[in-house]
Design a protein around this motif. Structure first.
Motif, PDB file in Angstrom:
ATOM      1  N   SER A  32     -51.903  17.077  -2.456  1.00  0.00           N
ATOM      2  CA  SER A  32     -53.085  15.791  -2.594  1.00  0.00           C
ATOM      3  C   SER A  32     -53.618  15.836  -3.928  1.00  0.00           C
ATOM      4  N   VAL A  33     -53.305  16.490  -4.951  1.00  0.00           N
ATOM      5  CA  VAL A  33     -53.965  16.330  -5.929  1.00  0.00           C
ATOM      6  C   VAL A  33     -52.914  15.940  -7.180  1.00  0.00           C
ATOM      7  N   LYS A  34     -53.352  15.379  -8.300  1.00  0.00           N
ATOM      8  CA  LYS A  34     -52.411  14.995  -9.401  1.00  0.00           C
ATOM      9  C   LYS A  34     -52.898  15.635 -10.758  1.00  0.00           C
ATOM     10  N   VAL A  35     -51.922  15.801 -11.697  1.00  0.00           N
ATOM     11  CA  VAL A  35     -52.280  16.332 -13.000  1.00  0.00           C
ATOM     12  C   VAL A  35     -53.513  15.368 -13.587  1.00  0.00           C
ATOM     13  N   GLY A  36     -54.405  16.085 -14.194  1.00  0.00           N
ATOM     14  CA  GLY A  36     -55.590  15.513 -14.806  1.00  0.00           C
ATOM     15  C   GLY A  36     -56.696  15.253 -13.997  1.00  0.00           C
ATOM     16  N   GLU A  37     -56.661  15.576 -12.573  1.00  0.00           N
ATOM     17  CA  GLU A  37     -57.771  15.632 -11.860  1.00  0.00           C
ATOM     18  C   GLU A  37     -58.721  16.811 -12.046  1.00  0.00           C
ATOM     19  N   LYS A  38     -59.993  16.515 -11.613  1.00  0.00           N
ATOM     20  CA  LYS A  38     -60.881  17.866 -11.788  1.00  0.00           C
ATOM     21  C   LYS A  38     -60.989  18.209 -10.468  1.00  0.00           C
ATOM     22  N   VAL A  39     -61.002  19.611 -10.326  1.00  0.00           N
ATOM     23  CA  VAL A  39     -60.937  20.187  -9.046  1.00  0.00           C
ATOM     24  C   VAL A  39     -61.985  21.315  -8.851  1.00  0.00           C
ATOM     25  N   LEU A  40     -62.488  21.822  -7.674  1.00  0.00           N
ATOM     26  CA  LEU A  40     -63.416  23.060  -7.929  1.00  0.00           C
ATOM     27  C   LEU A  40     -62.609  24.259  -7.394  1.00  0.00           C
ATOM     28  N   LEU A  41     -62.989  25.332  -8.095  1.00  0.00           N
ATOM     29  CA  LEU A  41     -62.296  26.629  -7.934  1.00  0.00           C
ATOM     30  C   LEU A  41     -62.888  27.511  -6.910  1.00  0.00           C
ATOM     31  N   PRO A  42     -62.291  28.332  -6.023  1.00  0.00           N
ATOM     32  CA  PRO A  42     -63.124  29.504  -5.483  1.00  0.00           C
ATOM     33  C   PRO A  42     -63.537  30.361  -6.422  1.00  0.00           C
ATOM     34  N   GLU A  43     -64.584  31.023  -6.134  1.00  0.00           N
ATOM     35  CA  GLU A  43     -65.309  31.919  -7.023  1.00  0.00           C
ATOM     36  C   GLU A  43     -64.447  32.995  -7.537  1.00  0.00           C
ATOM     37  N   TYR A  44     -63.614  33.691  -6.719  1.00  0.00           N
ATOM     38  CA  TYR A  44     -62.802  34.735  -7.067  1.00  0.00           C
ATOM     39  C   TYR A  44     -61.312  34.644  -6.742  1.00  0.00           C
ATOM     40  N   GLY A  45     -60.876  33.330  -6.825  1.00  0.00           N
ATOM     41  CA  GLY A  45     -59.460  32.713  -6.532  1.00  0.00           C
ATOM     42  C   GLY A  45     -58.627  32.635  -7.714  1.00  0.00           C
ATOM     43  N   GLY A  46     -57.416  32.823  -7.563  1.00  0.00           N
ATOM     44  CA  GLY A  46     -56.430  32.686  -8.628  1.00  0.00           C
ATOM     45  C   GLY A  46     -56.074  33.752  -9.478  1.00  0.00           C
ATOM     46  N   THR A  47     -55.030  33.762 -10.123  1.00  0.00           N
ATOM     47  CA  THR A  47     -54.668  34.678 -11.057  1.00  0.00           C
ATOM     48  C   THR A  47     -54.560  34.354 -12.369  1.00  0.00           C
ATOM     49  N   LYS A  48     -55.010  34.921 -13.258  1.00  0.00           N
ATOM     50  CA  LYS A  48     -55.195  34.532 -14.776  1.00  0.00           C
ATOM     51  C   LYS A  48     -53.674  34.824 -15.323  1.00  0.00           C
ATOM     52  N   ILE A  49     -53.431  33.617 -15.867  1.00  0.00           N
ATOM     53  CA  ILE A  49     -52.096  33.504 -17.094  1.00  0.00           C
ATOM     54  C   ILE A  49     -52.476  32.890 -18.344  1.00  0.00           C
ATOM     55  N   VAL A  50     -51.599  33.342 -19.288  1.00  0.00           N
ATOM     56  CA  VAL A  50     -51.887  32.699 -20.610  1.00  0.00           C
ATOM     57  C   VAL A  50     -50.767  31.731 -20.977  1.00  0.00           C
ATOM     58  N   LEU A  51     -50.778  30.705 -21.119  1.00  0.00           N
ATOM     59  CA  LEU A  51     -49.910  29.584 -21.735  1.00  0.00           C
ATOM     60  C   LEU A  51     -50.487  29.055 -22.944  1.00  0.00           C
ATOM     61  N   GLU A  52     -49.386  29.111 -24.263  1.00  0.00           N
ATOM     62  CA  GLU A  52     -50.115  28.487 -25.218  1.00  0.00           C
ATOM     63  C   GLU A  52     -51.326  28.692 -25.681  1.00  0.00           C
ATOM     64  N   ASP A  53     -51.831  30.132 -25.763  1.00  0.00           N
ATOM     65  CA  ASP A  53     -53.246  30.327 -26.030  1.00  0.00           C
ATOM     66  C   ASP A  53     -54.148  29.886 -25.067  1.00  0.00           C
ATOM     67  N   LYS A  54     -53.820  29.310 -23.880  1.00  0.00           N
ATOM     68  CA  LYS A  54     -54.951  28.758 -22.951  1.00  0.00           C
ATOM     69  C   LYS A  54     -54.937  29.555 -21.818  1.00  0.00           C
ATOM     70  N   VAL A  55     -55.865  29.856 -21.080  1.00  0.00           N
ATOM     71  CA  VAL A  55     -56.094  30.584 -19.991  1.00  0.00           C
ATOM     72  C   VAL A  55     -55.777  29.576 -18.639  1.00  0.00           C
ATOM     73  N   CYS A  56     -54.796  29.853 -17.938  1.00  0.00           N
ATOM     74  CA  CYS A  56     -54.712  28.933 -16.599  1.00  0.00           C
ATOM     75  C   CYS A  56     -54.756  30.047 -15.264  1.00  0.00           C
ATOM     76  N   PHE A  57     -54.924  29.052 -14.398  1.00  0.00           N
ATOM     77  CA  PHE A  57     -54.901  29.868 -12.915  1.00  0.00           C
ATOM     78  C   PHE A  57     -54.029  29.179 -12.179  1.00  0.00           C
ATOM     79  N   PRO A  58     -52.902  29.757 -11.448  1.00  0.00           N
ATOM     80  CA  PRO A  58     -52.026  29.157 -10.331  1.00  0.00           C
ATOM     81  C   PRO A  58     -52.825  29.426  -9.218  1.00  0.00           C
TER      82      PRO A  58
END
Length: 92
Positions: A64-90
């Motif tokens: 239901s979400v598209k690239v570029g949209e803003k979303v809220l994250l769970p406080e302790y959710g996701g796994t941190k990964i680094v792509l092109e020196d940017k921290v991302c969370f799948p």
């Protein structure tokens, strides 16, 4: 923002890759906020989206979400990964 690494890193199924927004470092009055006093940012921008989940009927239900949209994250959710020196969370 759509670098080569983001194009190569595609989430599968109903997974979403997000990049956390930057924390506020200056107040509206111009006062610098130290790093330890900054709150945890729970807002992120969607960077990549999977094709969707397969339902019981065999059809793919798109995410239901598209690239570029803003979303809220769970406080302790996701796994941190680094792509092109940017921290991302799948996310699920």
């Amino acid at each position: 923002m759509a670098g080569k690494a983001f194009r190569k890193f595609l989430p599968l199924f109903d997974r979403v890759l997000v990049e956390r927004c930057a924390a506020e470092t200056v107040t509206k009055g111009g006062i610098m906020i130290p790093e330890k006093a900054q709150g945890k940012v729970l807002q992120a921008t969607v960077v990549a989206v999977g094709s969707g989940a397969r339902g019981k009927d065999g059809e793919i239900h798109p995410v239901s979400v598209k690239v570029g949209e803003k979303v809220l994250l769970p406080e302790y959710g996701g796994t941190k990964i680094v792509l092109e020196d940017k921290v991302c969370f799948p996310l699920l």
